[in-house]
Design a protein around this motif. Structure first.
Motif, PDB file in Angstrom:
ATOM      1  N   LEU A   1     -23.464  35.829  79.671  1.00 58.65           N
ATOM      2  CA  LEU A   1     -23.772  37.098  79.008  1.00 58.65           C
ATOM      3  C   LEU A   1     -24.014  38.220  80.017  1.00 58.65           C
ATOM      4  O   LEU A   1     -23.686  39.383  79.744  1.00 58.65           O
ATOM      5  CB  LEU A   1     -24.964  36.926  78.075  1.00 58.65           C
ATOM      6  N   LEU A   2     -24.591  37.896  81.169  1.00 63.84           N
ATOM      7  CA  LEU A   2     -24.719  38.912  82.217  1.00 63.84           C
ATOM      8  C   LEU A   2     -23.340  39.399  82.646  1.00 63.84           C
ATOM      9  O   LEU A   2     -23.107  40.605  82.795  1.00 63.84           O
ATOM     10  CB  LEU A   2     -25.461  38.339  83.426  1.00 63.84           C
TER      11      LEU A   2
ATOM     12  N   ASP B   1     -19.859  35.919  65.460  1.00 57.45           N
ATOM     13  CA  ASP B   1     -19.783  37.356  65.179  1.00 57.45           C
ATOM     14  C   ASP B   1     -19.741  38.212  66.443  1.00 57.45           C
ATOM     15  O   ASP B   1     -19.690  39.440  66.366  1.00 57.45           O
ATOM     16  CB  ASP B   1     -20.978  37.786  64.321  1.00 57.45           C
ATOM     17  N   VAL B   2     -19.802  37.573  67.603  1.00 55.76           N
ATOM     18  CA  VAL B   2     -19.739  38.289  68.880  1.00 55.76           C
ATOM     19  C   VAL B   2     -18.274  38.608  69.194  1.00 55.76           C
ATOM     20  O   VAL B   2     -17.415  37.721  69.188  1.00 55.76           O
ATOM     21  CB  VAL B   2     -20.351  37.444  70.013  1.00 55.76           C
ATOM     22  N   ALA B   3     -17.970  39.851  69.483  1.00 57.71           N
ATOM     23  CA  ALA B   3     -16.589  40.239  69.805  1.00 57.71           C
ATOM     24  C   ALA B   3     -16.130  39.534  71.076  1.00 57.71           C
ATOM     25  O   ALA B   3     -16.799  39.611  72.108  1.00 57.71           O
ATOM     26  CB  ALA B   3     -16.504  41.756  69.993  1.00 57.71           C
ATOM     27  N   PRO B   4     -14.985  38.850  71.033  1.00 53.40           N
ATOM     28  CA  PRO B   4     -14.493  38.130  72.215  1.00 53.40           C
ATOM     29  C   PRO B   4     -14.132  39.084  73.365  1.00 53.40           C
ATOM     30  O   PRO B   4     -13.616  40.177  73.139  1.00 53.40           O
ATOM     31  CB  PRO B   4     -13.235  37.419  71.702  1.00 53.40           C
ATOM     32  N   LEU B   5     -14.381  38.635  74.589  1.00 54.20           N
ATOM     33  CA  LEU B   5     -14.066  39.459  75.755  1.00 54.20           C
ATOM     34  C   LEU B   5     -12.575  39.736  75.865  1.00 54.20           C
ATOM     35  O   LEU B   5     -12.161  40.818  76.279  1.00 54.20           O
ATOM     36  CB  LEU B   5     -14.543  38.767  77.035  1.00 54.20           C
ATOM     37  N   GLN B   6     -11.753  38.755  75.522  1.00 53.31           N
ATOM     38  CA  GLN B   6     -10.310  38.964  75.625  1.00 53.31           C
ATOM     39  C   GLN B   6      -9.849  40.037  74.644  1.00 53.31           C
ATOM     40  O   GLN B   6      -8.918  40.795  74.930  1.00 53.31           O
ATOM     41  CB  GLN B   6      -9.561  37.660  75.380  1.00 53.31           C
TER      42      GLN B   6
ATOM     43  N   GLU C   1     -17.199  30.847  83.100  1.00 54.39           N
ATOM     44  CA  GLU C   1     -16.760  30.715  81.710  1.00 54.39           C
ATOM     45  C   GLU C   1     -16.432  32.087  81.120  1.00 54.39           C
ATOM     46  O   GLU C   1     -15.453  32.247  80.384  1.00 54.39           O
ATOM     47  CB  GLU C   1     -17.852  30.032  80.875  1.00 54.39           C
ATOM     48  N   GLY C   2     -17.263  33.090  81.441  1.00 54.07           N
ATOM     49  CA  GLY C   2     -16.986  34.454  80.981  1.00 54.07           C
ATOM     50  C   GLY C   2     -15.703  35.001  81.576  1.00 54.07           C
ATOM     51  O   GLY C   2     -14.912  35.655  80.891  1.00 54.07           O
ATOM     52  N   VAL C   3     -15.470  34.728  82.854  1.00 57.75           N
ATOM     53  CA  VAL C   3     -14.236  35.162  83.519  1.00 57.75           C
ATOM     54  C   VAL C   3     -13.028  34.552  82.816  1.00 57.75           C
ATOM     55  O   VAL C   3     -12.027  35.227  82.550  1.00 57.75           O
ATOM     56  CB  VAL C   3     -14.261  34.761  85.013  1.00 57.75           C
ATOM     57  N   SER C   4     -13.140  33.269  82.488  1.00 59.05           N
ATOM     58  CA  SER C   4     -12.052  32.583  81.792  1.00 59.05           C
ATOM     59  C   SER C   4     -11.821  33.184  80.413  1.00 59.05           C
ATOM     60  O   SER C   4     -10.676  33.387  79.992  1.00 59.05           O
ATOM     61  CB  SER C   4     -12.365  31.090  81.677  1.00 59.05           C
TER      62      SER C   4
END
Length: 238
Positions: free
Chosen positions: A44-45, A152-157, A83-86
């Motif tokens: 999340l950071l 409900d969290v908008a995906p980073l991609q 994981e966030g980068v991926s």
């Protein structure tokens, strides 16, 4: 639109973007307000710093991590970042940083700085020159909601996709001050006159930018609806 970033001259063609985020009382310590694995803290950071950087036209290239949770939490934090980068669909970023190992805090504390570059002179299009819509992608969530309502969290991609479209005039991560605050920065004189297609709590914290705002040319509306799909929580004409 001014973002929560620092812009520094880098070379004759590029400038450096520094985007930061921090987390307090969130982790695995007994006194933490929100109990989650450090992998989630790291992810999340990264999410917040990445969104701020990309919203300002930046391309991330490195991460600096500040860890006040003990040596054992370093790897889980890094795993979460990766994981966030991926999820964002970008290449792996080098990570450096430091751990406070001399003293132990009673609550978790973590910070991150993400470094990115953009072309010198980059600026958002002037959307006042177009007929536009504004949409909210993702749901504002905070605290334990981020975990219990993760669908409900908008995906980073998805965020990245919007940021790369020519017909998207602005992408704005929504943070702890809520949707209404971000809209007041986008449209200082008109934000309180908008009526959305569905009920939204415009003042609720969006925590680690679980939602974001897109401003787009009205003729791009069907593409926005189709791409955002279940993550679109309201739209309006501006």
């Amino acid at each position: 639109m001014k973002r929560d970033i620092l812009i520094v001259p880098f070379n004759p063609k590029e400038e450096l973007i520094i985007a930061c985020d921090n987390s307090g009382a969130i982790g695995k310590k007994v006194m933490d307000e929100v109990s989650v694995p450090y992998e989630i803290v790291g992810k999340l950071l990264f999410r917040v710093a990445y969104m701020e950087c990309v919203a300002a036209g930046g391309i991330p290239f490195s991460i600096v991590l500040q860890n006040f949770n003990g040596d054992e939490s370093w790897k889980p934090l890094v795993d979460g970042i990766q994981e966030g980068v991926s999820e964002a669909g970008i290449k792996e970023l080098p990570i450096t940083g430091s751990t406070e190992s001399n003293f132990s805090l009673i609550q978790s504390a973590t910070g991150m700085a993400l470094l990115g570059k953009r072309q010198l002179g980059w600026s958002e299009p002037d959307f006042t020159q177009f007929t536009c819509n504004l949409a909210i992608i993702g749901k504002p969530l905070v605290g334990d909601e981020v975990v219990t309502q993760s669908k409900d969290v908008a995906p980073l991609q998805l965020f990245r996709w919007f940021a790369e479209q020519n017909d998207i005039l602005s992408v704005v991560p929504v943070g702890s001050k809520g949707i209404a605050y971000e809209m007041s920065r986008i449209m200082p004189n008109r934000h309180d006159q908008l009526s959305f297609s569905s009920a939204l709590d415009l003042k609720k914290s969006s925590g680690p930018s679980t939602c974001f705002i897109v401003v787009y040319k009205r003729e791009f509306h069907e593409e926005v609806i189709s791409m955002a799909n279940k993550w679109i929580y309201g739209y309006t004409t501006i």
